[in-house]
Design an enzyme around this catalytic site. Structure first.
Site, mmCIF file in Angstrom:
data_model
loop_
_atom_site.group_PDB
_atom_site.id
_atom_site.type_symbol
_atom_site.label_atom_id
_atom_site.label_comp_id
_atom_site.label_asym_id
_atom_site.label_seq_id
_atom_site.Cartn_x
_atom_site.Cartn_y
_atom_site.Cartn_z
ATOM 1 N N SER A 1 0.900 -1.208 0.256
ATOM 2 C CA SER A 1 0.256 0.098 0.014
ATOM 3 C C SER A 1 0.653 1.066 -0.115
ATOM 4 O O SER A 1 0.482 2.065 -0.420
ATOM 5 C CB SER A 1 -0.406 0.186 1.010
ATOM 6 O OG SER A 1 -0.206 -0.346 2.921
ATOM 7 N N HIS B 1 -5.486 -3.702 -0.930
ATOM 8 C CA HIS B 1 -5.446 -3.015 -1.997
ATOM 9 C C HIS B 1 -6.041 -3.598 -2.973
ATOM 10 O O HIS B 1 -5.797 -2.907 -4.462
ATOM 11 C CB HIS B 1 -4.401 -2.156 -2.554
ATOM 12 C CG HIS B 1 -4.311 -1.602 -0.440
ATOM 13 N ND1 HIS B 1 -4.950 -0.212 -0.044
ATOM 14 C CD2 HIS B 1 -3.685 -1.657 0.501
ATOM 15 C CE1 HIS B 1 -4.496 0.447 0.739
ATOM 16 N NE2 HIS B 1 -3.573 -0.985 1.426
ATOM 17 N N LYS C 1 -11.781 -1.164 1.613
ATOM 18 C CA LYS C 1 -10.760 -0.443 0.429
ATOM 19 C C LYS C 1 -11.646 -0.362 -0.427
ATOM 20 O O LYS C 1 -13.344 0.989 -0.488
ATOM 21 C CB LYS C 1 -9.445 -0.294 -0.127
ATOM 22 C CG LYS C 1 -9.082 -0.841 1.613
ATOM 23 C CD LYS C 1 -7.929 -1.228 2.144
ATOM 24 C CE LYS C 1 -7.343 -0.238 2.991
ATOM 25 N NZ LYS C 1 -6.462 -1.303 4.079
HETATM 26 C C1 LIG Z 1 -5.795 -1.909 5.441
HETATM 27 C C2 LIG Z 1 -5.484 -2.694 5.589
HETATM 28 C C3 LIG Z 1 -5.892 -3.851 6.430
HETATM 29 C C4 LIG Z 1 -6.346 -3.668 7.314
HETATM 30 O O1 LIG Z 1 -7.959 -3.666 6.659
HETATM 31 P P1 LIG Z 1 -8.943 -2.651 7.911
HETATM 32 O O2 LIG Z 1 -10.437 -3.606 7.185
HETATM 33 O O3 LIG Z 1 -8.815 -1.482 7.766
HETATM 34 O O4 LIG Z 1 -8.893 -3.193 10.005
HETATM 35 C C5 LIG Z 1 -4.836 -5.116 6.470
HETATM 36 N N1 LIG Z 1 -4.518 -5.163 5.851
HETATM 37 C C6 LIG Z 1 -3.899 -4.610 4.437
HETATM 38 C C7 LIG Z 1 -2.795 -4.942 3.131
HETATM 39 C C8 LIG Z 1 -3.737 -3.306 4.677
HETATM 40 O O5 LIG Z 1 -3.739 -2.639 3.563
#
Ligand SMILES: *Cc1c(COP(=O)(O)O)cnc(C)c1O
Length: 366
Positions: free
Chosen positions: A158, A186, A215
């Protein structure tokens, strides 16, 4: 810092209209009329609260339906909802790998994977980011000492915007009898056929796939996809699942709608990736340090944290909301602006973003 809406190419941020370039709402679903309506209807039909954890009395038919749809979306056998991606990674990594096992984890994996590794009784070996040769050597040296082995990676990183070498990781994991866990936070909704994710885009089937609904899917919550047998084990041993209230039935019903929207979002995905390519090309040609990638995250690496925040502030002044990313989220000396264009942006938005960067070029480190 308060955003009041994310509709359209601009958002109101601290009482001004700005172009939003730092969300994870890649497809513009977080404020999509169909999702707004779906959540309102779902709330009336299914109720906002599950009233218990899943194993007590909190499993509703709509949870099962959402799970079937998420499995279909990601082309995996089955799926299990978690309250967040953070809870999913912590739950999986603290329950499946046991004492005497080993986890091989990419150095740039998400914080929730790192925390899951910390909670696990398995041995953790961190391999250099994306380095297949180093991982191969490590597996050769360490695999036979452990009972079970896991290779764990983000699909799309990310903060750097690059993709894991998924085909090579799948091949190594199979060769060394390790389970492959891929976090598609992502990439679900953005990459692959019908938004199935980065694994599906290169024909890789992971043993476990973690996806978040927060996301590209525009909601909140998350899921783990795998075989029914693995999910059955998770359902009974992942403490972040067992000891947590079931996700909202209304949100789960809305998740079904989000699965439909994502599946049918080919045009939005193409626009998003076109926007990212135009932005990346434009910035690179003007001398900004932008790592190569084909995905939608476009980081501009600047170095010093303070300078990064100053350029972020100058861009905001010009009407472009690009949050600065500093340690501990990224390594010391690699502070950056992480640009995430959206499918709701067009060439004009991208070109005006490039013009804004041109006007702050004098602030860039030598
Ligand atoms: C955002 C993210 C998470 C966490 O997800 P949430 O649903 O926001 O808790 C886990 N792993 C990755 C790679 C992320 O980018």
């Amino acid at each position: 810092m308060v955003c009041s809406s994310t509709q359209g190419p601009t958002v109101e941020f601290e009482h001004r209209d700005v172009v939003l370039l730092c969300s994870n709402d890649y497809l513009g679903l977080a404020d999509h009329p169909a999702l707004r309506q779906s959540l309102a209807h779902a709330s009336a039909e299914h109720g906002p609260g599950a009233a218990a954890s899943r194993l007590i009395s909190g499993t509703h038919e709509i949870h099962r339906k959402a799970e079937r749809r998420l499995a279909t979306l990601t082309r995996m056998p089955a799926a299990l909802l978690f309250s967040s991606g953070y809870a999913a990674n912590v739950g999986v990594l603290s329950s499946l790998p046991r004492e005497g096992d080993v986890i091989f984890s990419d150095a740039l994996n998400h914080a929730s994977i790192i925390d899951g590794c910390r909670l696990s009784k398995a041995r953790v070996i961190v391999y250099p980011h994306g380095d297949v040769d180093a991982l191969s050597r490590s597996l050769q040296r360490e695999r036979s000492k452990a009972s079970a082995a896991y290779v764990v990676t983000d699909a799309l990183f990310s903060m750097d915007g690059d993709l894991a070498p998924l085909v090579a990781l799948r091949e190594l994991a199979t060769r060394f009898d390790a389970a492959l866990l891929v976090d598609e936070a992502h990439s679900v909704g953005v990459l692959g056929p019908d938004g199935a994710g980065a694994c599906a885009s290169v024909g890789v089937v992971p043993d476990l796939l973690v996806g978040t609904l927060g996301k590209a899917m525009g909601l909140w919550g998350a899921f783990v996809a795998s075989t029914p047998a693995v999910l059955d084990l998770l359902e009974n041993t992942a403490r972040s699942f067992v000891f947590s209230t079931a996700t909202s039935p209304a949100a789960s019903a809305t998740c079904v709608t989000a699965c439909d929207l994502v599946r049918d979002a080919d045009t939005a995905r193409a626009q998003l990736l076109r926007n990212a390519a135009r932005l990346r090309e434009g910035l690179r040609s003007r001398g900004w340090d932008v790592p190569a990638s084909d995905a939608q995250i476009v980081p501009v690496v600047l170095g010093p944290a303070e300078l990064t925040m100053q350029i972020s502030a100058a861009l905001l002044e010009l009407g472009f909301f690009v949050q600065g990313i500093r340690p501990p989220t990224v390594a010391e000396g690699t502070s950056r602006l992480r640009l995430a264009p959206m499918a709701t942006h067009d060439d004009d938005v991208i070109d005006s973003t490039l013009a804004a960067f041109a006007s702050v070029e004098h602030m860039r480190p030598g």
